[in-house]
Design a protein around this motif. Structure first.
Motif, PDB file in Angstrom:
ATOM      1  N   ASN A 180       0.833  -1.206   0.000  1.00 22.89           N
ATOM      2  CA  ASN A 180       0.000   0.000   0.000  1.00 22.89           C
ATOM      3  C   ASN A 180       0.867   1.256   0.000  1.00 22.89           C
ATOM      4  OD1 ASN A 180      -2.347  -1.517  -0.001  1.00 22.89           O
ATOM      5  ND2 ASN A 180      -2.601  -1.426   2.216  1.00 22.89           N
ATOM      6  N   ALA A 181       1.940   1.248   0.767  1.00 19.63           N
ATOM      7  CA  ALA A 181       2.842   2.405   0.818  1.00 19.63           C
ATOM      8  C   ALA A 181       3.511   2.615  -0.542  1.00 19.63           C
ATOM      9  CB  ALA A 181       3.888   2.204   1.909  1.00 19.63           C
ATOM     10  N   ARG A 182       3.924   1.536  -1.191  1.00 20.30           N
ATOM     11  CA  ARG A 182       4.549   1.654  -2.529  1.00 20.30           C
ATOM     12  C   ARG A 182       3.573   2.266  -3.519  1.00 20.30           C
ATOM     13  NH1 ARG A 182       6.190  -3.719  -1.408  1.00 20.30           N
ATOM     14  NH2 ARG A 182       8.363  -3.759  -0.758  1.00 20.30           N
ATOM     15  N   GLN A 183       2.318   1.806  -3.475  1.00 16.66           N
ATOM     16  CA  GLN A 183       1.317   2.309  -4.414  1.00 16.66           C
ATOM     17  C   GLN A 183       1.022   3.784  -4.192  1.00 16.66           C
ATOM     18  OE1 GLN A 183      -2.060  -0.302  -3.944  1.00 16.66           O
ATOM     19  NE2 GLN A 183      -1.083  -1.975  -5.089  1.00 16.66           N
ATOM     20  N   ARG A 184       1.116   4.236  -2.951  1.00 17.30           N
ATOM     21  CA  ARG A 184       0.865   5.650  -2.647  1.00 17.30           C
ATOM     22  C   ARG A 184       2.138   6.495  -2.701  1.00 17.30           C
ATOM     23  NH1 ARG A 184      -2.413   3.093   1.529  1.00 17.30           N
ATOM     24  NH2 ARG A 184      -0.710   3.434   2.971  1.00 17.30           N
ATOM     25  N   GLY A 185       3.268   5.856  -2.966  1.00 18.84           N
ATOM     26  CA  GLY A 185       4.529   6.583  -3.019  1.00 18.84           C
ATOM     27  C   GLY A 185       5.012   7.039  -1.653  1.00 18.84           C
ATOM     28  N   GLU A 186       4.630   6.350  -0.619  1.00 15.58           N
ATOM     29  CA  GLU A 186       5.018   6.705   0.747  1.00 15.58           C
ATOM     30  C   GLU A 186       6.198   5.848   1.188  1.00 15.58           C
ATOM     31  OE1 GLU A 186       1.437   5.891   2.892  1.00 15.58           O
ATOM     32  OE2 GLU A 186       0.409   7.685   2.148  1.00 15.58           O
ATOM     33  N   PRO A 187       6.890   6.278   2.241  1.00 15.24           N
ATOM     34  CA  PRO A 187       7.978   5.448   2.761  1.00 15.24           C
ATOM     35  C   PRO A 187       7.430   4.119   3.307  1.00 15.24           C
ATOM     36  CG  PRO A 187       7.857   7.555   3.943  1.00 15.24           C
ATOM     37  CD  PRO A 187       6.739   7.519   2.965  1.00 15.24           C
TER      38      PRO A 187
END
Length: 81
Positions: free
Chosen positions: A42-49
């Motif tokens: 989920n973090a990868r998809q949102r561009g988050e750390p």
């Protein structure tokens, strides 16, 4: 059922206790790892750390196994009136 000695019964209770606690440990570990992998995706998809890897559960100790065996022994040793 065969006639087991008290030693054999205690040994079987210890084995059963270890199995029960080990299965619980591995189930909790899988859930923790799956939740972390989902959070990472989920973090990868949102561009988050990426989130930190969670602490994994600890494997059952000898004391916990013995305590579980004592609890099982208490249950199977009950006499119903």
């Amino acid at each position: 059922m065969s006639n087991m000695t008290p030693f054999e019964i205690r040994l079987e209770l210890l084995k059963l206790s270890k199995d029960i606690l080990s299965e619980d440990y591995f189930a909790r570990r899988v859930v923790s790892e799956n939740n972390w992998q989902t959070a990472c995706e989920n973090a990868r998809q949102r561009g988050e750390p990426l989130p930190s890897q969670p602490d994994l559960p600890t494997y059952p100790t000898e004391s916990e196994i013995i305590a579980k065996a004592n609890a099982l022994n208490g249950f199977v040793s009950q006499t119903h009136k």
